[in-house]
Design a protein around this motif. Sequence first.
Motif, PDB file in Angstrom:
ATOM      1  N   ARG A 107       2.261   4.483  -5.672  1.00  0.00           N
ATOM      2  CA  ARG A 107       3.033   3.908  -4.550  1.00  0.00           C
ATOM      3  C   ARG A 107       2.123   3.600  -3.362  1.00  0.00           C
ATOM      4  NH1 ARG A 107       6.927   6.962  -2.144  1.00  0.00           N
ATOM      5  NH2 ARG A 107       6.315   8.921  -3.102  1.00  0.00           N
ATOM      6  N   LEU A 108       1.145   4.470  -3.124  1.00  0.00           N
ATOM      7  CA  LEU A 108       0.198   4.240  -2.033  1.00  0.00           C
ATOM      8  C   LEU A 108      -0.613   2.968  -2.272  1.00  0.00           C
ATOM      9  CD1 LEU A 108      -1.278   5.468   0.556  1.00  0.00           C
ATOM     10  CD2 LEU A 108      -2.945   6.368  -1.085  1.00  0.00           C
ATOM     11  N   ILE A 109      -1.153   2.839  -3.477  1.00  0.00           N
ATOM     12  CA  ILE A 109      -1.954   1.653  -3.817  1.00  0.00           C
ATOM     13  C   ILE A 109      -1.085   0.400  -3.751  1.00  0.00           C
ATOM     14  CG2 ILE A 109      -3.268   0.512  -5.642  1.00  0.00           C
ATOM     15  CD1 ILE A 109      -4.720   2.916  -4.276  1.00  0.00           C
ATOM     16  N   ALA A 110       0.160   0.500  -4.220  1.00  0.00           N
ATOM     17  CA  ALA A 110       1.081  -0.633  -4.146  1.00  0.00           C
ATOM     18  C   ALA A 110       1.304  -1.041  -2.691  1.00  0.00           C
ATOM     19  CB  ALA A 110       2.410  -0.269  -4.804  1.00  0.00           C
ATOM     20  N   GLY A 111       1.498  -0.043  -1.826  1.00  0.00           N
ATOM     21  CA  GLY A 111       1.683  -0.335  -0.405  1.00  0.00           C
ATOM     22  C   GLY A 111       0.471  -1.015   0.202  1.00  0.00           C
ATOM     23  N   ILE A 112      -0.726  -0.566  -0.191  1.00  0.00           N
ATOM     24  CA  ILE A 112      -1.967  -1.163   0.320  1.00  0.00           C
ATOM     25  C   ILE A 112      -2.089  -2.616  -0.139  1.00  0.00           C
ATOM     26  CG2 ILE A 112      -4.500  -1.084   0.137  1.00  0.00           C
ATOM     27  CD1 ILE A 112      -4.207   2.019  -0.032  1.00  0.00           C
ATOM     28  N   ILE A 113      -1.782  -2.850  -1.424  1.00  0.00           N
ATOM     29  CA  ILE A 113      -1.888  -4.209  -1.965  1.00  0.00           C
ATOM     30  C   ILE A 113      -0.885  -5.145  -1.280  1.00  0.00           C
ATOM     31  CG2 ILE A 113      -1.420  -5.611  -4.023  1.00  0.00           C
ATOM     32  CD1 ILE A 113      -2.833  -3.423  -5.675  1.00  0.00           C
ATOM     33  N   GLN A 118       0.389  -9.227   3.076  1.00  0.00           N
ATOM     34  CA  GLN A 118       1.233  -9.391   4.268  1.00  0.00           C
ATOM     35  C   GLN A 118       2.719  -9.424   3.909  1.00  0.00           C
ATOM     36  OE1 GLN A 118      -0.312 -12.776   6.462  1.00  0.00           O
ATOM     37  NE2 GLN A 118      -2.114 -11.637   7.116  1.00  0.00           N
ATOM     38  N   ASP A 119       3.054  -8.797   2.786  1.00  0.00           N
ATOM     39  CA  ASP A 119       4.444  -8.646   2.371  1.00  0.00           C
ATOM     40  C   ASP A 119       4.886  -7.240   2.780  1.00  0.00           C
ATOM     41  OD1 ASP A 119       6.922  -8.627   1.196  1.00  0.00           O
ATOM     42  OD2 ASP A 119       6.250  -9.398  -0.740  1.00  0.00           O
ATOM     43  N   TYR A 120       5.145  -7.096   4.076  1.00  0.00           N
ATOM     44  CA  TYR A 120       5.350  -5.760   4.629  1.00  0.00           C
ATOM     45  C   TYR A 120       6.667  -5.137   4.169  1.00  0.00           C
ATOM     46  CZ  TYR A 120       1.561  -7.432   7.576  1.00  0.00           C
ATOM     47  OH  TYR A 120       0.377  -7.950   8.019  1.00  0.00           O
ATOM     48  N   ASN A 121       7.688  -5.951   3.974  1.00  0.00           N
ATOM     49  CA  ASN A 121       8.967  -5.408   3.515  1.00  0.00           C
ATOM     50  C   ASN A 121       8.843  -4.835   2.109  1.00  0.00           C
ATOM     51  OD1 ASN A 121      10.529  -5.948   5.835  1.00  0.00           O
ATOM     52  ND2 ASN A 121      10.715  -8.091   5.257  1.00  0.00           N
ATOM     53  N   GLU A 122       8.124  -5.543   1.249  1.00  0.00           N
ATOM     54  CA  GLU A 122       7.919  -5.046  -0.124  1.00  0.00           C
ATOM     55  C   GLU A 122       7.089  -3.759  -0.096  1.00  0.00           C
ATOM     56  OE1 GLU A 122       8.885  -4.971  -3.972  1.00  0.00           O
ATOM     57  OE2 GLU A 122       9.538  -6.541  -2.568  1.00  0.00           O
ATOM     58  N   ALA A 123       6.086  -3.721   0.779  1.00  0.00           N
ATOM     59  CA  ALA A 123       5.260  -2.514   0.915  1.00  0.00           C
ATOM     60  C   ALA A 123       6.114  -1.316   1.312  1.00  0.00           C
ATOM     61  CB  ALA A 123       4.156  -2.751   1.947  1.00  0.00           C
ATOM     62  N   LEU A 124       7.000  -1.537   2.284  1.00  0.00           N
ATOM     63  CA  LEU A 124       7.818  -0.426   2.787  1.00  0.00           C
ATOM     64  C   LEU A 124       8.831   0.075   1.761  1.00  0.00           C
ATOM     65  CD1 LEU A 124       8.427  -1.552   6.467  1.00  0.00           C
ATOM     66  CD2 LEU A 124       7.215   0.506   5.724  1.00  0.00           C
ATOM     67  N   LYS A 125       9.278  -0.806   0.878  1.00  0.00           N
ATOM     68  CA  LYS A 125      10.189  -0.364  -0.179  1.00  0.00           C
ATOM     69  C   LYS A 125       9.549   0.742  -1.011  1.00  0.00           C
ATOM     70  CE  LYS A 125      12.541  -4.805  -0.946  1.00  0.00           C
ATOM     71  NZ  LYS A 125      12.670  -5.926  -1.912  1.00  0.00           N
ATOM     72  N   THR A 132       3.541  12.090   1.045  1.00  0.00           N
ATOM     73  CA  THR A 132       2.176  12.569   1.308  1.00  0.00           C
ATOM     74  C   THR A 132       1.763  12.083   2.696  1.00  0.00           C
ATOM     75  OG1 THR A 132       1.034  10.591   0.464  1.00  0.00           O
ATOM     76  CG2 THR A 132       1.633  12.283  -1.156  1.00  0.00           C
ATOM     77  N   MET A 133       0.748  12.713   3.246  1.00  0.00           N
ATOM     78  CA  MET A 133       0.273  12.310   4.576  1.00  0.00           C
ATOM     79  C   MET A 133      -0.277  10.888   4.544  1.00  0.00           C
ATOM     80  SD  MET A 133       1.001  14.679   6.690  1.00  0.00           S
ATOM     81  CE  MET A 133      -0.027  14.797   8.158  1.00  0.00           C
ATOM     82  N   GLU A 134      -0.910  10.519   3.438  1.00  0.00           N
ATOM     83  CA  GLU A 134      -1.445   9.159   3.345  1.00  0.00           C
ATOM     84  C   GLU A 134      -0.329   8.118   3.331  1.00  0.00           C
ATOM     85  OE1 GLU A 134      -5.169   7.595   1.705  1.00  0.00           O
ATOM     86  OE2 GLU A 134      -5.003   9.267   0.309  1.00  0.00           O
ATOM     87  N   LEU A 135       0.779   8.410   2.656  1.00  0.00           N
ATOM     88  CA  LEU A 135       1.902   7.474   2.645  1.00  0.00           C
ATOM     89  C   LEU A 135       2.507   7.335   4.042  1.00  0.00           C
ATOM     90  CD1 LEU A 135       3.565   8.381  -0.770  1.00  0.00           C
ATOM     91  CD2 LEU A 135       2.801   6.094  -0.096  1.00  0.00           C
ATOM     92  N   HIS A 136       2.652   8.437   4.748  1.00  0.00           N
ATOM     93  CA  HIS A 136       3.166   8.364   6.121  1.00  0.00           C
ATOM     94  C   HIS A 136       2.216   7.566   7.016  1.00  0.00           C
ATOM     95  CE1 HIS A 136       6.644  10.884   5.568  1.00  0.00           C
ATOM     96  NE2 HIS A 136       5.924  11.914   5.155  1.00  0.00           N
ATOM     97  N   ALA A 137       0.916   7.811   6.863  1.00  0.00           N
ATOM     98  CA  ALA A 137      -0.069   7.087   7.675  1.00  0.00           C
ATOM     99  C   ALA A 137      -0.042   5.590   7.363  1.00  0.00           C
ATOM    100  CB  ALA A 137      -1.471   7.651   7.436  1.00  0.00           C
ATOM    101  N   LEU A 138       0.137   5.255   6.084  1.00  0.00           N
ATOM    102  CA  LEU A 138       0.242   3.841   5.705  1.00  0.00           C
ATOM    103  C   LEU A 138       1.495   3.222   6.314  1.00  0.00           C
ATOM    104  CD1 LEU A 138      -1.007   1.511   4.099  1.00  0.00           C
ATOM    105  CD2 LEU A 138       0.343   2.249   2.118  1.00  0.00           C
ATOM    106  N   ASN A 139       2.590   3.981   6.347  1.00  0.00           N
ATOM    107  CA  ASN A 139       3.813   3.488   6.989  1.00  0.00           C
ATOM    108  C   ASN A 139       3.564   3.155   8.464  1.00  0.00           C
ATOM    109  OD1 ASN A 139       5.479   3.643   4.745  1.00  0.00           O
ATOM    110  ND2 ASN A 139       6.119   5.746   5.154  1.00  0.00           N
ATOM    111  N   VAL A 140       2.815   4.014   9.145  1.00  0.00           N
ATOM    112  CA  VAL A 140       2.479   3.746  10.553  1.00  0.00           C
ATOM    113  C   VAL A 140       1.735   2.419  10.661  1.00  0.00           C
ATOM    114  CG1 VAL A 140       1.094   4.513  12.538  1.00  0.00           C
ATOM    115  CG2 VAL A 140       2.434   6.180  11.236  1.00  0.00           C
ATOM    116  N   GLN A 141       0.739   2.221   9.794  1.00  0.00           N
ATOM    117  CA  GLN A 141      -0.029   0.972   9.815  1.00  0.00           C
ATOM    118  C   GLN A 141       0.857  -0.246   9.564  1.00  0.00           C
ATOM    119  OE1 GLN A 141      -3.172   2.063   6.897  1.00  0.00           O
ATOM    120  NE2 GLN A 141      -4.598   1.483   8.498  1.00  0.00           N
ATOM    121  N   ILE A 142       1.742  -0.129   8.570  1.00  0.00           N
ATOM    122  CA  ILE A 142       2.611  -1.260   8.226  1.00  0.00           C
ATOM    123  C   ILE A 142       3.537  -1.594   9.389  1.00  0.00           C
ATOM    124  CG2 ILE A 142       4.469  -2.051   6.696  1.00  0.00           C
ATOM    125  CD1 ILE A 142       3.172  -0.241   4.499  1.00  0.00           C
TER     126      ILE A 142
END
Length: 289
Positions: A107-113, A118-125, A132-142
């Motif tokens: 899920r983390l790698i999918a969010g990064i891709i 620049q498909d932020y809605n798909e990333a957030l799904k 995990t802390m990395e997923l939360h941090a990625l959410n902040v970035q998105i």
Amino acid sequence: MASPDHLFSLRNNFYLGAYQAAINNSDVPNLSPEDAIERDCLVYRSYIALGSYQLVVNEIDSSAATPLQAVKLLALYLSGPENKESSISSLQEWLGDSAIGSNPVLRLIAGIIYMHEQDYNEALKLTHDGGTMELHALNVQIFLKMYRSDHAEKQLKIMQQIDEDHTLTQLANAWLNLAVGGSKIQEAYLIFQDFSEKFPLTTLVLNGKAVCCMHMGHFDEAETLLLEALNKDAKDAETLANLYVCCLHLGKPSSRFLSQLKLSHPDHMLVKRMVSAEENFDRAVQTIA
């Protein structure tokens, strides 16, 4: 009594951009099978950050665990535009597989891709549930990419409740402070300053401090920090982009940094904006002519 965190230093090196140090110090003894997979993921992601995509693709074979397969997919995706479509197709197939689709690294790698796309809605799904802390941090970035600092702040509060002193919590706090601006810039600067006192200096930390300095109008100090970052990595995209902007403000020659950025990172947001502006200008000139 909690068991020791054998991967603490390795994670910290990766989070702060000390990728070669993460690779060099990855021979950690007494790891459980799960920790060994996490270690390998961090090492291969460090190689990806250094641009060694093919090494990762070559070394991770088809029998590797799901998290490593996800990392290999990221390397494939980043290795060239000709591989993007097939990488996203494989990603969607894996995410639809009930046996592995909920894996947090996948899920983390999918969010990064999807963030790269620049498909932020798909990333957030795929990332919004955290876990995990990395997923939360990625959410902040998105959310910051979407100019939704209100939602980014909610994610940061979750991270602070889990571990206020975690490196990713501190980084996310700095990113949010930079986005909010105003008096928060000084707070962001202090976070990066704290990193620079506790850990070896990296281009990520130097750029963080430099961007804070530019926001505060301290362009001479920013230039010094950015030139130090350039000495560490002459091709780092953010260093080149920030140096270009900094030198413009100082009235110093800046075109060389932009030229380097165009050559090394043609897909960088600054390059795309410059190319778009040049094309719009050319069109405007032609209509007048």
